[in-house]
Design an enzyme around this catalytic site. Structure first.
Site, PDB file in Angstrom:
ATOM      1  N   HIS A  12       1.081  -1.103  -0.040  1.00 19.33           N
ATOM      2  CA  HIS A  12       0.357  -0.070   0.190  1.00 19.33           C
ATOM      3  C   HIS A  12       1.019   1.224   0.157  1.00 19.33           C
ATOM      4  CE1 HIS A  12       0.392  -0.403   4.191  1.00 19.33           C
ATOM      5  NE2 HIS A  12       1.170   0.476   4.512  1.00 19.33           N
ATOM      6  N   HIS A  59      -2.607   4.609   9.811  1.00 15.91           N
ATOM      7  CA  HIS A  59      -1.216   5.447  10.341  1.00 15.91           C
ATOM      8  C   HIS A  59      -1.450   5.808  10.888  1.00 15.91           C
ATOM      9  CE1 HIS A  59      -0.648   2.429   6.234  1.00 15.91           C
ATOM     10  NE2 HIS A  59       0.889   2.108   6.929  1.00 15.91           N
ATOM     11  N   HIS A 197       9.779  -3.733   4.525  1.00 19.31           N
ATOM     12  CA  HIS A 197       9.869  -2.326   4.700  1.00 19.31           C
ATOM     13  C   HIS A 197       9.959  -2.354   5.949  1.00 19.31           C
ATOM     14  CE1 HIS A 197       6.287  -1.758   5.269  1.00 19.31           C
ATOM     15  NE2 HIS A 197       5.811  -0.831   5.052  1.00 19.31           N
ATOM     16  N   GLU A 244       3.051  -5.775   9.198  1.00 19.14           N
ATOM     17  CA  GLU A 244       2.043  -5.280   8.052  1.00 19.14           C
ATOM     18  C   GLU A 244       1.479  -6.619   7.143  1.00 19.14           C
ATOM     19  OE1 GLU A 244       2.463  -0.355   6.707  1.00 19.14           O
ATOM     20  OE2 GLU A 244       3.041  -1.479   5.691  1.00 19.14           O
TER      21      GLU A 244
HETATM   22  C1  DHB Z   1       6.239   3.187   3.112  1.00 19.61           C
HETATM   23  C2  DHB Z   1       5.694   1.696   3.337  1.00 19.61           C
HETATM   24  C3  DHB Z   1       4.159   2.066   4.429  1.00 19.61           C
HETATM   25  O1  DHB Z   1       4.141   1.309   4.573  1.00 19.61           O
HETATM   26  C4  DHB Z   1       4.043   2.733   4.472  1.00 19.61           C
HETATM   27  O2  DHB Z   1       2.940   2.821   5.514  1.00 19.61           O
HETATM   28  C5  DHB Z   1       4.198   4.380   4.593  1.00 19.61           C
HETATM   29  C6  DHB Z   1       5.795   4.372   4.083  1.00 19.61           C
HETATM   30  C7  DHB Z   1       7.431   4.095   2.169  1.00 19.61           C
HETATM   31  O3  DHB Z   1       7.221   2.205   1.468  1.00 19.61           O
HETATM   32  O4  DHB Z   1       7.547   5.033   1.880  1.00 19.61           O
HETATM   33 FE    FE Z   2       1.917   1.446   5.808  1.00 22.34          FE
END
Ligand code: DHB
Ligand code: FE
Length: 289
Positions: A12, A59, A197, A244
């Site tokens: 997302h 978030h 991530h 997530e």
């Molecule tokens: C990013 C990824 C995410 O899941 C998020 O909620 C905010 C930023 C990113 O990769 O920049």
């Molecule tokens: Fe996110």
């Protein structure tokens, strides 16, 4: 009765929303990301649901440290795109399905899952970016999302987070709830967020493609085994935001094979690094008719 016909899984990343909203999808960097969704947009045309039960995470947009629901179901008639600090995305409001959402809340709570019922909630990139990726350009006449959406927010932002095991069991309860709703609705369940991530600390930028692909393999073939992976493994291997991915187990738990039915068909699988700081993963699984 309502039926769950398919489940969809996708990352997302907010920068994907920004690329779409600012006409950057043709840039070489973004082309490679959006190419993974060309099939999906056509598939959505051919497999148009009445309702999407959309599992995502907020978030710290609608919720904050003041109140942290582990599982929150949106029962409102509509939900506005949230302003996340740079103005709301220029996308339509989300039309809910209060009757089905209330029925699911009743059934799942009586099945011992403690849901928070939310009658007012703005929806952030966690929900609107998956919609944009899967729907593509909207009908120019109506400029509306082509189906109703029940937002289902999971806390994966503030510890403690729910286990994969509990998410998988919740998916099974959601399936039972949907399939006892007395209207012939075509329902899809989407699991969103991930893949690996980490946005913060010394490991910021972490991506683990091997772990992600193994997650995709197991989500398809061994979801019950995958559901036993403890949350700390997600954080170690897939980064602090990789957690997530537990939300994908809710959608997977709602598929027919988990309740003794036939195996799903893998209609589409895609994996790409990077999009912003994130590994993008995407799957479409169909329940056999
Ligand atoms: C990013 C990824 C995410 O899941 C998020 O909620 C905010 C930023 C990113 O990769 O920049
Ligand atoms: Fe996110």
């Amino acid at each position: 009765m309502a039926r769950i016909t398919a489940s969809v899984y996708t990352s997302h990343v907010p920068a994907i929303g920004a690329a779409l909203d600012h006409g950057k999808t043709g840039e070489p960097y973004w082309q490679k990301v959006f190419a993974g969704y060309d099939f999906s947009k056509q598939w959505m045309q051919a497999h148009r649901p009445d309702v999407v039960f959309l599992v995502y995470n907020d978030h710290a947009t609608a919720f904050s440290l003041e109140i942290i629901p582990t599982f929150a179901i949106g029962t409102a008639a509509e939900f506005q795109p949230a302003d996340e600090g740079y103005g709301a995305r220029p996308v339509p409001k989300v039309i809910g399905h209060p009757e089905l959402a209330s029925h699911i809340a009743q059934s799942v709570i009586q099945d011992d899952f403690d849901l928070t019922i939310v009658n007012r909630m703005d929806v952030d990139h966690g929900l609107t970016v998956p919609l944009s990726l899967m729907c593509g350009a909207l009908d120019p006449k109506t400029q509306a999302w082509p189906f109703r959406v029940i937002p289902f927010a999971v806390n994966v932002v503030q510890y403690p987070v729910p286990s994969g095991r509990r998410c998988f069991a919740l998916g099974q309860a959601i399936r039972k709830a949907v399939e006892s709703f007395d209207e012939p609705l075509n329902v899809q369940v989407w699991g969103t967020g991930g893949m690996s991530h980490q946005l913060q600390g010394p490991r910021a930028g972490l991506i683990n493609a091997e772990w992600d692909n193994r997650f995709l393999d197991r989500l398809i073939d061994d979801p019950a085994g995958l559901a036993q992976v403890p949350h700390i493994d997600y954080v170690r291997e897939a980064g602090s935001e990789g957690i997530e991915l537990v939300m994908w187990l809710i959608a997977r738990g709602a598929m027919a094979d988990v309740a003794g039915g036939a195996e799903p068909k893998v209609a589409h699988r895609f994996y790409h690094v990077p999009a912003s700081n994130t590994a993008v993963g995407h799957l479409i699984l169909e329940n056999p008719t």
